[in-house]
Design an enzyme around this catalytic site. Structure first.
Site, mmCIF file in Angstrom:
data_model
loop_
_atom_site.group_PDB
_atom_site.id
_atom_site.type_symbol
_atom_site.label_atom_id
_atom_site.label_comp_id
_atom_site.label_asym_id
_atom_site.label_seq_id
_atom_site.Cartn_x
_atom_site.Cartn_y
_atom_site.Cartn_z
ATOM 1 N N HIS A 99 0.806 -1.218 0.000
ATOM 2 C CA HIS A 99 0.000 0.000 0.000
ATOM 3 C C HIS A 99 0.841 1.272 0.000
ATOM 4 C CE1 HIS A 99 0.382 -0.160 4.517
ATOM 5 N NE2 HIS A 99 0.364 1.150 4.376
ATOM 6 N N ASP A 129 0.263 -7.660 1.796
ATOM 7 C CA ASP A 129 0.650 -6.244 1.751
ATOM 8 C C ASP A 129 2.167 -6.081 1.684
ATOM 9 O OD1 ASP A 129 0.188 -3.564 1.546
ATOM 10 O OD2 ASP A 129 -0.143 -3.227 3.683
ATOM 11 N N SER A 202 4.765 2.525 7.754
ATOM 12 C CA SER A 202 4.380 1.360 6.956
ATOM 13 C C SER A 202 5.531 0.899 6.069
ATOM 14 C CB SER A 202 3.175 1.697 6.080
ATOM 15 O OG SER A 202 2.025 1.905 6.846
#
Length: 467
Positions: A99, A129, A202
């Site tokens: 993402h 992910d 992230s």
């Protein structure tokens, strides 16, 4: 006796490290900041920025007029996003979250030493992910190695590194709060930690005290968007398999059994006269490897390729980690007796794309659907322009939110775009419903959505009791 026991427990307990400085200094050169750039199409008119007839309408129209091109449209603009990652080899392979880089036109890597390099995309796996990037450097790069996440224990010290809130290289420390967490993805195996993880972290690494990466920082649970000490890192033993396949094939190749399954509950075990409530109950056997191998609805899978099956979640992950094309022995309970079947696994990715055209044909997809307090519609080109969504991005546009719903409480609003559910891409209402049904079949109480607002992604977990 009590004194002796207390001294024994203290002798085995490991104290807090005096400092994380040496570890941080050693691994920092391998941790990177990631900046992505995406072209966002121009828009025409106020487009709902202010209510029609508002005294501010003329102001916004005048502002947009100054930014229009000769065709009367607003000029395309660049949208940037920030994330983290880490180098895993001296020749420039980098791991991050899918993402973080999804839909990006350009990916720039900033290294701890102060230089930048452009990156190319090697491959992605939305299910976990994870994404792998590659840079070309004149000299060998500093890198870190993966550790064995299965050895991490609740209470162990860990250290997270990344680019929180775009502030640059940053270190936070905490402990492993829980193991084997599942948010909503099929292959979830998250390490929960109270080390501070925020937006921008992230894709960054979670280190053990030996400096090995045992997790990739992926998501947080928070009522306000900031860290409250509940962060999740995808376990390295999941990540390494994905990374190896992405490097070799540019895509994942997971084993596929071809059954619909559900957990064996106490009442099911009693009804089937099973000694224990474990295994995976086969509810349907569509055309595929399991059907070819003789499996039937009503079978209870007890063992797969020599591994005892505890529940559906474990079986799904075990099958996925088994090589495509391998012939495995599957032990099932059928009518109170055990049987051993030989089944040659297919490839899950091929099975997921083998959807009959009629199922997605004209008229099959409803224009709007209401679920979990959201009114959703497939994303169209017109919506992409209106919502500043990059060209090529697929998903479901939120057209309305019930103010009494959990979705509203968690900040979802009209204009948001849902691009993933259960860590799988959703392009249609039918695909979203499939993800919801899968989550319910697996006994999950919530589903994790990847929501984008003006290109900025965030995860939101919604309860399934509203869907």
């Amino acid at each position: 006796m009590v004194l002796i026991l207390s001294q024994s427990l203290m002798a085995h307990a490991r104290g807090a490290p005096e400092s994380f400085a040496d570890l941080a200094e050693r691994v920092s050169p391998a941790v990177v900041n990631i900046t992505t750039s995406t072209t966002v199409a121009g828009r025409t008119g106020p487009q709902g920025i202010v209510p029609e007839g508002s005294p501010f309408e003329d102001f916004f129209r005048e502002f947009q007029d100054r930014n229009r091109n000769g065709n009367g449209d607003s000029a395309p603009r660049r949208s940037s996003a920030l994330g983290s990652g880490f180098v895993i080899s001296e020749d420039g392979y980098i791991v991050t979250n899918n993402h973080v880089i999804e839909g990006a036109d350009e990916i720039m890597i900033e290294f701890f030493e102060g230089f930048d390099l452009p990156a190319t995309l090697v491959g992605t796996d939305p299910n976990t992910d994870i994404a792998v990037l590659k840079v070309e450097a004149d000299n060998p790069l500093k890198f870190v190695s993966f550790g064995n996440s299965d050895e991490a224990r609740v209470g162990d010290w860990v250290m997270a590194m990344g680019n929180p809130l775009g502030q640059g290289f940053s270190v936070s420390a905490g402990i492993v709060s829980a193991r084997n967490r599942a948010l909503s993805g099929t292959y979830d195996d998250y390490i929960q930690t109270d080390a501070a993880i925020n937006r921008g972290n992230s894709g960054g690494p979670l280190f053990n005290m030996d400096g090995d990466v045992i997790g990739v920082n992926t998501a947080i649970l928070s009522p306000n968007g900031g860290s409250i000490g509940i962060g999740f890192s995808m376990a390295s033993n999941v990540v390494t398999r994905v990374v190896d396949q992405l490097k070799e094939f540019g895509e994942t190749r997971r084993g596929w059994l071809g059954v619909r399954i559900q957990d064996v509950t106490d009442d099911v075990a009693e009804a089937l006269a099973l000694a224990e409530a474990k295994g995976a109950l086969v509810s349907d056997v569509p055309e595929g490897p399991a059907m070819d191998g003789g499996m039937k609805a009503g079978d209870v899978i007890l063992s797969f390729d020599g591994v005892d099956v505890q529940d559906t979640r474990q079986l799904v992950r075990t099958v996925a980690n088994t090589p495509v094309g391998k012939t495995v022995r599957v032990v099932v309970n059928r009518d109170g007796e055990t049987q051993t079947l030989k089944i040659t696994l297919g490839r899950r990715e091929e099975a997921e794309t083998a959807i009959p055209a009629s199922a997605e044909g004209p008229g099959a997809e409803p224009q709007e659907v209401e679920t979990m307090g959201l009114t959703l519609a497939p994303l169209t080109d017109e919506m992409r322009d209106e919502l500043s969504v990059p060209a090529g991005t697929d998903g479901l546009a939120v057209t309305a939110v019930d103010e009494a719903s959990q979705a509203f409480e968690k900040g979802l609003r009209a204009g948001d775009v849902i691009t993933e559910a259960g860590q799988s891409t959703v392009r249609t209402v039918a695909e979203l419903q499939d993800r919801i049904d899968e989550a319910k079949e697996e006994g999950r109480k919530s589903i994790l959505l990847l929501v984008r607002r003006a290109g900025d992604p965030r995860f939101v977990a919604l309860g399934l009791d509203e869907g």
